[in-house]
Design an enzyme around this catalytic site. Structure first.
Site, PDB file in Angstrom:
ATOM      1  N   HIS A   1      -0.494   2.147 -12.919  1.00 57.85           N
ATOM      2  CA  HIS A   1       0.163   1.006 -13.564  1.00 57.85           C
ATOM      3  C   HIS A   1       1.659   1.311 -13.701  1.00 57.85           C
ATOM      4  O   HIS A   1       2.030   2.407 -14.147  1.00 57.85           O
ATOM      5  CB  HIS A   1      -0.452   0.750 -14.944  1.00 57.85           C
ATOM      6  CG  HIS A   1       0.129  -0.437 -15.629  1.00 57.85           C
ATOM      7  ND1 HIS A   1      -0.168  -1.729 -15.234  1.00 57.85           N
ATOM      8  CD2 HIS A   1       1.021  -0.548 -16.649  1.00 57.85           C
ATOM      9  CE1 HIS A   1       0.499  -2.579 -15.992  1.00 57.85           C
ATOM     10  NE2 HIS A   1       1.231  -1.899 -16.859  1.00 57.85           N
TER      11      HIS A   1
ATOM     12  N   ASN B   1      -6.640   3.855 -11.856  1.00 59.60           N
ATOM     13  CA  ASN B   1      -5.657   2.821 -11.552  1.00 59.60           C
ATOM     14  C   ASN B   1      -4.269   3.394 -11.780  1.00 59.60           C
ATOM     15  O   ASN B   1      -4.089   4.270 -12.628  1.00 59.60           O
ATOM     16  CB  ASN B   1      -5.852   1.617 -12.488  1.00 59.60           C
ATOM     17  CG  ASN B   1      -4.867   0.503 -12.201  1.00 59.60           C
ATOM     18  OD1 ASN B   1      -4.585   0.176 -11.032  1.00 59.60           O
ATOM     19  ND2 ASN B   1      -4.309  -0.090 -13.246  1.00 59.60           N
TER      20      ASN B   1
ATOM     21  N   GLY C   1       0.768  -1.239   0.000  1.00 57.82           N
ATOM     22  CA  GLY C   1       0.000   0.000   0.000  1.00 57.82           C
ATOM     23  C   GLY C   1       0.802   1.293   0.000  1.00 57.82           C
ATOM     24  O   GLY C   1       0.331   2.317   0.495  1.00 57.82           O
ATOM     25  N   SER C   2       1.980   1.303  -0.630  1.00 53.13           N
ATOM     26  CA  SER C   2       2.753   2.554  -0.602  1.00 53.13           C
ATOM     27  C   SER C   2       2.060   3.653  -1.416  1.00 53.13           C
ATOM     28  O   SER C   2       2.120   4.837  -1.051  1.00 53.13           O
ATOM     29  CB  SER C   2       4.194   2.330  -1.082  1.00 53.13           C
ATOM     30  OG  SER C   2       4.244   2.119  -2.475  1.00 53.13           O
TER      31      SER C   2
ATOM     32  N   MET D   1      -4.715  -6.336  -6.924  1.00 55.26           N
ATOM     33  CA  MET D   1      -4.274  -7.341  -7.883  1.00 55.26           C
ATOM     34  C   MET D   1      -5.375  -8.348  -8.262  1.00 55.26           C
ATOM     35  O   MET D   1      -5.113  -9.532  -8.429  1.00 55.26           O
ATOM     36  CB  MET D   1      -3.030  -8.064  -7.338  1.00 55.26           C
ATOM     37  CG  MET D   1      -1.866  -7.137  -7.022  1.00 55.26           C
ATOM     38  SD  MET D   1      -1.439  -5.944  -8.335  1.00 55.26           S
ATOM     39  CE  MET D   1      -0.191  -6.880  -9.200  1.00 55.26           C
TER      40      MET D   1
END
Ligand code: GAR
Length: 203
Positions: A111, A109, A14-15, A92
């Site tokens: 990526h 999102n 969760g960075s 994920m």
């Protein structure tokens, strides 16, 4: 100013979620982190968020018969919390068109590649194998097709001769933490117009 209620969906450390939480602490940030939700009850990021006093939830995908049952539970949790925008941050699980369809232009999102190059997994290994000199990260709106959708923000990093997938990932991650809060601010603040596939700054 009314802040948009945002849920961050995570699966691991969760960075990126942390960088959004930090940004949202500013009084003038247009979003508040109303929920951190994980499909893994033991996700390290969930424990961190809870320790910060943030509202957290776990919807364990393993206990559901199928993808859509799992997503219907997530959707309920999001609705109960009156969520207006969703940020995927290292989440994920592949999402069905049904779930994506609940959040048109309202789900982002991040990526770890310069889309439309390197959709999917192992982006850093694949970039090194191809010998590219520039790599990076992308924040985009989520559409049913995986790792596609209008690009809100991107950042590039150089690929160095002595890079390994880990050193390259670390350099990209610094940029992820910079552009995700910026992209969310633009979307939550309604400071964009969508023209076809292009996300343009609203004048
Ligand atoms: C990040 O690098 C993010 O871009 C990537 O997973 C990492 C999660 O790290 N996402 C994907 O690969 C999505 N397909 P974090 O949990 O520390 O934010």
């Amino acid at each position: 100013m009314s802040k948009k209620r945002v849920a961050i969906l995570i699966s691991g450390r969760g960075s990126n979620m942390m960088s959004l939480v930090e940004a949202a602490r500013s009084a003038d940030y247009p979003a508040e982190i109303a929920l951190v939700l994980s499909n893994r009850p033991d996700a390290a990021g969930l424990a961190w968020a809870k320790a910060q006093g943030i509202n957290v939830a776990a919807v364990d995908h393993k206990i559901y018969a199928g993808r859509e049952e799992f997503e219907r539970s997530m959707q309920k949790v999001l609705e109960i919390n009156r969520i207006e925008l969703v940020c995927l941050a290292g989440f994920m699980r592949v999402l069905t068109p049904w779930f994506v369809g609940q959040w048109p232009e309202r789900m982002l999102n991040i990526h770890p590649a310069l889309l439309p190059s390197y959709r999917g997994l192992h982006t850093h290994e694949r970039a090194l194998a191809d010998g590219v000199k520039i790599h990076g990260c992308t924040v985009h709106f989520v559409v049913p097709e995986m790792d596609a959708g209008p690009i809100v923000d991107q950042a590039a990093v150089p690929v160095r001769d002595d890079d390994t997938p880990d050193t390259l990932a670390a350099r990209v991650l610094v940029e992820e933490h910079r552009i995700y809060p910026r992209a969310l601010a633009m979307v939550a603040g309604d400071r964009f117009v969508l023209k076809g596939n292009r996300v343009l700054a609203r004048a």
